[in-house]
Design a protein around this motif. Structure first.
Motif, PDB file in Angstrom:
ATOM      1  N   GLU A  56       0.785  -1.312   0.090  1.00  0.00           N
ATOM      2  CA  GLU A  56      -0.045  -0.093   0.065  1.00  0.00           C
ATOM      3  C   GLU A  56       0.836   1.266   0.195  1.00  0.00           C
ATOM      4  O   GLU A  56       2.006   1.123   0.840  1.00  0.00           O
ATOM      5  N   PRO A  57       0.512   2.113  -0.796  1.00  0.00           N
ATOM      6  CA  PRO A  57       1.358   3.460  -0.845  1.00  0.00           C
ATOM      7  C   PRO A  57       1.118   4.120   0.393  1.00  0.00           C
ATOM      8  O   PRO A  57      -0.014   4.578   0.964  1.00  0.00           O
ATOM      9  N   ARG A  58       2.334   4.712   1.078  1.00  0.00           N
ATOM     10  CA  ARG A  58       1.997   5.397   2.512  1.00  0.00           C
ATOM     11  C   ARG A  58       3.171   6.496   2.642  1.00  0.00           C
ATOM     12  O   ARG A  58       4.381   6.146   1.708  1.00  0.00           O
ATOM     13  N   ARG A  59       2.915   7.464   3.028  1.00  0.00           N
ATOM     14  CA  ARG A  59       4.039   8.557   3.109  1.00  0.00           C
ATOM     15  C   ARG A  59       4.893   8.131   4.233  1.00  0.00           C
ATOM     16  O   ARG A  59       4.656   8.134   5.204  1.00  0.00           O
ATOM     17  N   ALA A  60       6.102   8.184   3.863  1.00  0.00           N
ATOM     18  CA  ALA A  60       7.108   7.646   4.914  1.00  0.00           C
ATOM     19  C   ALA A  60       7.485   8.763   5.831  1.00  0.00           C
ATOM     20  O   ALA A  60       8.072   8.385   6.885  1.00  0.00           O
ATOM     21  N   CYS A  61       7.265  10.117   5.431  1.00  0.00           N
ATOM     22  CA  CYS A  61       7.313  11.206   6.363  1.00  0.00           C
ATOM     23  C   CYS A  61       6.559  11.228   7.622  1.00  0.00           C
ATOM     24  O   CYS A  61       6.683  11.948   8.369  1.00  0.00           O
ATOM     25  N   LEU A  62       5.275  10.520   7.380  1.00  0.00           N
ATOM     26  CA  LEU A  62       4.360  10.563   8.357  1.00  0.00           C
ATOM     27  C   LEU A  62       4.312   9.304   9.241  1.00  0.00           C
ATOM     28  O   LEU A  62       3.568   9.050   9.889  1.00  0.00           O
ATOM     29  N   THR A  63       5.183   8.431   8.726  1.00  0.00           N
ATOM     30  CA  THR A  63       5.166   6.843   9.441  1.00  0.00           C
ATOM     31  C   THR A  63       6.267   6.797  10.288  1.00  0.00           C
ATOM     32  O   THR A  63       7.319   6.811  10.126  1.00  0.00           O
ATOM     33  N   LEU A  64       5.818   6.460  11.388  1.00  0.00           N
ATOM     34  CA  LEU A  64       7.141   6.048  12.573  1.00  0.00           C
ATOM     35  C   LEU A  64       7.809   5.003  12.315  1.00  0.00           C
ATOM     36  O   LEU A  64       6.884   3.801  12.000  1.00  0.00           O
ATOM     37  N   VAL A  65       8.821   5.039  12.376  1.00  0.00           N
ATOM     38  CA  VAL A  65       9.715   3.744  12.144  1.00  0.00           C
ATOM     39  C   VAL A  65       9.374   2.807  12.968  1.00  0.00           C
ATOM     40  O   VAL A  65       9.225   1.558  12.664  1.00  0.00           O
ATOM     41  N   GLU A  66       8.972   3.004  14.180  1.00  0.00           N
ATOM     42  CA  GLU A  66       8.561   1.706  15.267  1.00  0.00           C
ATOM     43  C   GLU A  66       7.516   1.054  14.945  1.00  0.00           C
ATOM     44  O   GLU A  66       7.323   0.070  15.306  1.00  0.00           O
ATOM     45  N   ARG A  67       6.609   1.722  14.027  1.00  0.00           N
ATOM     46  CA  ARG A  67       5.273   1.141  13.450  1.00  0.00           C
ATOM     47  C   ARG A  67       5.605   0.088  12.391  1.00  0.00           C
ATOM     48  O   ARG A  67       4.737  -0.648  11.725  1.00  0.00           O
ATOM     49  N   CYS A  68       6.837  -0.038  12.030  1.00  0.00           N
ATOM     50  CA  CYS A  68       7.169  -0.696  10.668  1.00  0.00           C
ATOM     51  C   CYS A  68       8.015  -2.102  10.892  1.00  0.00           C
ATOM     52  O   CYS A  68       8.242  -2.580  10.033  1.00  0.00           O
ATOM     53  N   GLU A  69       8.094  -2.529  12.087  1.00  0.00           N
ATOM     54  CA  GLU A  69       8.867  -3.621  12.383  1.00  0.00           C
ATOM     55  C   GLU A  69       8.080  -4.871  11.761  1.00  0.00           C
ATOM     56  O   GLU A  69       6.744  -4.751  12.133  1.00  0.00           O
ATOM     57  N   GLY A  70       8.664  -5.616  10.890  1.00  0.00           N
ATOM     58  CA  GLY A  70       7.896  -6.973  10.488  1.00  0.00           C
ATOM     59  C   GLY A  70       7.053  -6.679   9.207  1.00  0.00           C
ATOM     60  O   GLY A  70       6.430  -7.529   8.466  1.00  0.00           O
ATOM     61  N   VAL A  71       7.097  -5.429   8.771  1.00  0.00           N
ATOM     62  CA  VAL A  71       6.278  -5.031   7.426  1.00  0.00           C
ATOM     63  C   VAL A  71       7.001  -5.050   6.177  1.00  0.00           C
ATOM     64  O   VAL A  71       8.280  -4.944   6.624  1.00  0.00           O
ATOM     65  N   ASP A  72       6.374  -5.087   5.117  1.00  0.00           N
ATOM     66  CA  ASP A  72       7.266  -5.211   4.053  1.00  0.00           C
ATOM     67  C   ASP A  72       7.398  -3.665   3.446  1.00  0.00           C
ATOM     68  O   ASP A  72       6.469  -3.319   2.985  1.00  0.00           O
ATOM     69  N   VAL A  73       8.580  -3.297   3.563  1.00  0.00           N
ATOM     70  CA  VAL A  73       8.747  -2.076   3.160  1.00  0.00           C
ATOM     71  C   VAL A  73       9.509  -1.790   1.761  1.00  0.00           C
ATOM     72  O   VAL A  73      10.410  -2.519   1.425  1.00  0.00           O
ATOM     73  N   ARG A  74       8.822  -1.380   0.661  1.00  0.00           N
ATOM     74  CA  ARG A  74       9.481  -1.380  -0.767  1.00  0.00           C
ATOM     75  C   ARG A  74       9.579  -0.153  -1.135  1.00  0.00           C
ATOM     76  O   ARG A  74       8.844   0.872  -1.125  1.00  0.00           O
ATOM     77  N   THR A  75      10.730  -0.051  -1.659  1.00  0.00           N
ATOM     78  CA  THR A  75      11.058   1.356  -2.621  1.00  0.00           C
ATOM     79  C   THR A  75      11.156   1.112  -3.993  1.00  0.00           C
ATOM     80  O   THR A  75      11.304  -0.110  -4.464  1.00  0.00           O
ATOM     81  N   VAL A  76      11.472   2.013  -4.848  1.00  0.00           N
ATOM     82  CA  VAL A  76      11.699   1.776  -6.299  1.00  0.00           C
ATOM     83  C   VAL A  76      12.753   0.957  -6.508  1.00  0.00           C
ATOM     84  O   VAL A  76      12.986   0.226  -7.317  1.00  0.00           O
ATOM     85  N   GLU A  77      13.922   1.163  -5.671  1.00  0.00           N
ATOM     86  CA  GLU A  77      15.180   0.265  -5.743  1.00  0.00           C
ATOM     87  C   GLU A  77      14.843  -1.386  -5.512  1.00  0.00           C
ATOM     88  O   GLU A  77      15.508  -1.886  -6.077  1.00  0.00           O
ATOM     89  N   GLY A  78      13.829  -1.663  -4.897  1.00  0.00           N
ATOM     90  CA  GLY A  78      13.435  -2.989  -4.538  1.00  0.00           C
ATOM     91  C   GLY A  78      12.443  -3.649  -5.273  1.00  0.00           C
ATOM     92  O   GLY A  78      11.772  -4.519  -5.304  1.00  0.00           O
ATOM     93  N   LEU A  79      12.091  -2.864  -6.583  1.00  0.00           N
ATOM     94  CA  LEU A  79      11.183  -3.141  -7.434  1.00  0.00           C
ATOM     95  C   LEU A  79      11.697  -3.476  -8.875  1.00  0.00           C
ATOM     96  O   LEU A  79      10.965  -3.429  -9.835  1.00  0.00           O
ATOM     97  N   ALA A  80      13.115  -3.515  -9.110  1.00  0.00           N
ATOM     98  CA  ALA A  80      13.504  -3.600 -10.388  1.00  0.00           C
ATOM     99  C   ALA A  80      13.153  -4.858 -11.206  1.00  0.00           C
ATOM    100  O   ALA A  80      13.045  -4.649 -12.427  1.00  0.00           O
TER     101      ALA A  80
END
Ligand code: FES
Ligand code: FES
Length: 156
Positions: A56-80
């Motif tokens: 799901e698209p999410r704004r990384a500047c509004l997302t606390l990193v501590e809420r991201c443990e265990g989730v799949d974070v993808r950026t353009v670098e990881g979608l080659a």
């Protein structure tokens, strides 16, 4: 003393320090040097920091990193190797949907999420999906055309 946190970024586990109100954008750019998510407004307005969290698209500047443990974070670098991203990147180049490029990674993340869920979107659906991504350069027409062209290519 800040505790380490295990993130899954582009399919790899990465440890980052947490503390205060560190955002996912800060962890990606400042700690891990994953630089495609851009720091534009840094307050949730421009969409240039958009990444995919569990697809799901999410704004990384509004997302606390501590809420991201265990989730799949993808950026353009990881979608080659992703078929949607490859089609999108080709279409953006052909259509002129990339100019200065600052907004492009965030736009691509939003567009990729759209195509994964709605493989044959109409123009209105593309505009709605990209409504949170601001671009100072293109006037949007070429961006929308690119997403529609990519959808067509993937569906062939
Ligand atoms: Fe996150 Fe602008 S930098 S919305
Ligand atoms: Fe320059 Fe979008 S291409 S801000």
């Amino acid at each position: 003393m800040a505790e380490g946190l295990a993130l899954i970024v582009n399919g790899k586990i990465a440890r980052v320090a947490v503390g205060g109100a560190k955002t996912l954008l800060s962890a990606l750019r400042d700690d891990l040097r994953v630089l495609s998510p851009k720091r534009g407004c840094n307050q949730g307005v421009c969409g240039s920091c958009t990444v995919l969290i569990d697809g799901e698209p999410r704004r990384a500047c509004l997302t606390l990193v501590e809420r991201c443990e265990g989730v799949d974070v993808r950026t353009v670098e990881g979608l080659a190797n992703d078929k949607f991203m490859q089609a999108l990147q080709r279409a953006f180049v052909v259509s002129g949907g990339v100019q200065c490029g600052f907004c492009t990674p965030g736009v691509l993340a939003s567009a990729r999420a759209l195509l994964a869920e709605t493989p044959a979107p109409d123009e209105g659906e593309v505009k709605a999906a990209l409504s949170g991504n601001l671009c100072r350069c293109t006037g949007y027409r070429t961006i929308v055309e690119a997403v529609l062209a990519a959808a067509k290519e993937v569906s062939l």
